[in-house]
Design an enzyme around this catalytic site. Structure first.
Site, short mmCIF file in Angstrom:
data_model
loop_
_atom_site.label_atom_id
_atom_site.label_comp_id
_atom_site.label_asym_id
_atom_site.label_seq_id
_atom_site.Cartn_x
_atom_site.Cartn_y
_atom_site.Cartn_z
N ASP A 210 0.90 -1.16 0.16
CA ASP A 210 -0.04 0.02 0.04
C ASP A 210 0.93 1.41 0.03
O ASP A 210 1.83 1.38 0.56
CB ASP A 210 -0.84 -0.14 1.11
CG ASP A 210 -2.08 1.07 1.24
OD1 ASP A 210 -2.94 1.13 0.28
OD2 ASP A 210 -1.99 1.76 2.14
N GLU B 245 1.05 -0.58 -5.30
CA GLU B 245 -0.01 0.38 -5.01
C GLU B 245 0.45 1.77 -5.46
O GLU B 245 0.96 2.55 -4.98
CB GLU B 245 -0.88 0.33 -3.90
CG GLU B 245 -2.15 1.17 -3.84
CD GLU B 245 -1.92 2.17 -3.50
OE1 GLU B 245 -2.22 3.28 -4.51
OE2 GLU B 245 -1.70 2.64 -2.40
N ASP C 97 -11.38 0.86 -1.28
CA ASP C 97 -11.42 2.36 -1.01
C ASP C 97 -12.52 2.84 -2.10
O ASP C 97 -12.92 4.27 -1.95
CB ASP C 97 -10.24 3.23 -1.27
CG ASP C 97 -9.30 2.79 0.04
OD1 ASP C 97 -9.87 2.43 1.16
OD2 ASP C 97 -8.40 3.06 -0.19
#
Length: 508
Positions: free
Chosen positions: A300, A351, A404
């Site tokens: 992430d 990401e 998200d």
């Protein structure tokens, strides 16, 4: 993660699985989901971070970067081991089927975990005790500090108190105070060690079953850790802290089109010079543990390794931050030496969403990592948009949306008429096809050149905005979504399997 194989997968966190105890876990529904993935022609199951949920129930703010989520432990397997009885599990609160009530689930599950641990430690079963002690010995490098941290958090925490508010001798880890605490809280420490033993054993069995069905696990590693965590408490020299152990600066992202004040996440930032001095040992061990749980790891906020947004801790928003240089490829070089395959490659997904500069792209390419492309970000009317499939390269992972994002159906319903017309034009669909726009987006993702295509389970089921997993601007009410098997029809697996065959993503 470069590969000539074209594959497909489904994004679903285990807490979203069905089950009788308030949230999904590592029990029968997880095994059934693996079987469903096989029927759907998929190759991968992508999950969110597997650590305990932190503030706001977020799996990205865990009390440990190494420990597993004790709420995922299947209580029925504890019953089968003789540590819980049928009577213990006979009286179950009425939990909602479509969401996780974390407060109620935690109360119910932890009470049963404590009961099981008490019975385990009260028995004289040599093989079981040997297995437990071997686990504690093998994992002592992180487990000892984690279990003590959890025990101290219960003894001295509450009401939002951070570890910096504990008695100074414990907060600053004075050896005599730690020894006294280990003796005083020995039973509580053993409980948290028991929970980790069972989580790791149950996860290993599920992962082995997935492998037996040719399904790989895609995991998730947050770049930052929680301020209130065993990681920061036990390794203060690796973080930018003041003399009291509180963050001097915190993580976030700068103001952008979506937020005039940016996002102030509040995670402590790394003291990268200290990590470099120990050849990134903490990072290597963290990645080793994650790779033990998963086959492929999504990192992430990858852009933070090139440069990160540093915000003074006293600032209420991200406006006063500044860009600071990250460690670059050095941390990945250290990982590659110990964790790379025969060619030195790491099975990592970067990401790379948000503010991505040429320098971030250059770093990702230098390491050889695939980036991410989100179809919901593609339709701004510019044919050069990097999220449009005709602009992909093969070393890419495509998603209709992530945890998200809104669901694809919810996203579609939020678009204005001109935006919907542009999407229809790109997809080559008529007015009547809007009711199944999620399937058209799934087809588009599957047909792209991206080596891996991942679809959120909500999009397979065609669910609206009420079923999204997370809304980043909300501090409460996220991460709660669950589905039931009654929502899953035979055609869902059948349509996915047909697309996997058609576009060369068939498992195996």
């Amino acid at each position: 993660m470069t590969s000539n194989l074209r594959r497909g997968g489904i994004l679903l966190h285990p807490t979203s699985l069905p089950g009788p105890h308030g949230s999904g876990d590592l029990g029968p529904a997880a095994y059934h989901f693996v079987d469903w993935l096989v029927a759907a022609g998929q190759s991968c199951w992508q999950v969110l971070p597997l650590g305990s949920a932190g503030p706001g129930n977020s799996p990205y703010i865990s009390p440990s970067a190494f420990a597993g989520n004790e709420l995922l432990i299947d209580l029925r397997q504890l019953r089968d081991a003789g540590w819980l009885s049928d009577a213990d599990l006979a009286s179950v609160p009425v939990f909602p089927e479509s969401q996780v009530d974390y407060g109620a689930v935690r109360r119910f599950r932890v009470a049963h975990l404590r009961r099981a641990a008490k019975r385990f430690f009260g028995r004289k079963h040599a093989a079981e005790r040997t297995a437990f002690e071997a686990f504690c010995t093998d994992e002592h490098a992180w487990l000892d500090d984690y279990a003590l941290f959890m025990a101290l958090d219960i003894a001295h925490g509450g009401d939002g108190r951070m570890w910096q508010d504990w008695p100074a001798a414990l907060a600053h880890r004075q050896p005599a105070a730690l020894r006294e605490a280990q003796a005083r809280h020995a039973e509580e420490i053993r409980f948290w060690q028991f929970c980790q033993w069972r989580f790791y054993q149950q996860w290993a069995a599920l992962k082995a079953y997935a492998h037996s069905r040719s399904i790989e696990i895609v995991g998730d590693l947050p770049i930052f850790v929680a301020a209130h965590s065993a990681d920061v408490w036990s390794n203060p020299g690796l973080f930018e802290l003041d003399e009291q152990g509180r963050p001097r600066v915190v993580a976030g992202v700068p103001p952008d089109y979506f937020s005039a004040t940016g996002q102030r996440w509040g995670n402590p930032l790394y003291r990268w010079s200290a990590h470099a001095a120990e050849d990134y040992r903490w990072w290597v061990e963290r990645m080793r543990q994650t790779m033990r749980l998963c086959d492929i790891v999504r990192i992430d906020h990858f852009r933070g390794f090139e440069s990160f947004w540093e915000i003074p801790a006293e600032s209420a928003t991200a406006v006063d931050g500044q860009w600071r240089p990250g460690p670059g490829k050095d941390v990945f070089t250290a990982m590659r030496r110990e964790l790379g395959d025969a060619q030195g490659r790491l099975r990592i997904i970067a990401e790379d969403l948000g503010i991505i500069t040429p320098e971030v792209d250059a770093l990702r390419q230098a390491i050889g990592l695939p980036g991410m492309r989100i179809l919901q970000f593609a339709f701004d009317g510019d044919a050069r948009n990097p999220y449009l499939p005709h602009n992909y390269d093969a070393n890419t992972v495509v998603y209709t949306g992530t945890h998200d994002n809104d669901t694809s159906r919810g996203w579609w319903e939020s678009l204005g008429r001109p935006e919907q017309e542009y999407v229809r034009s790109y997809l080559g669909i008529g007015e009547e096809a809007g009711v199944e726009v999620h399937w058209h987006l799934i087809r588009l993702a599957c047909s792209s050149v991206a080596s891996l295509c991942v679809i959120p389970m909500q999009d397979v089921l065609g669910l609206d905005s009420a079923h999204r997993m997370n809304e980043p601007s909300r501090s409460e009410g996220s991460w709660e979504w669950r589905f039931s098997w009654q929502q899953v029809e035979a055609e869902h697996a059948g349509r996915l399997a047909a697309l996997a065959r058609l576009y060369g993503r068939w498992r195996g």
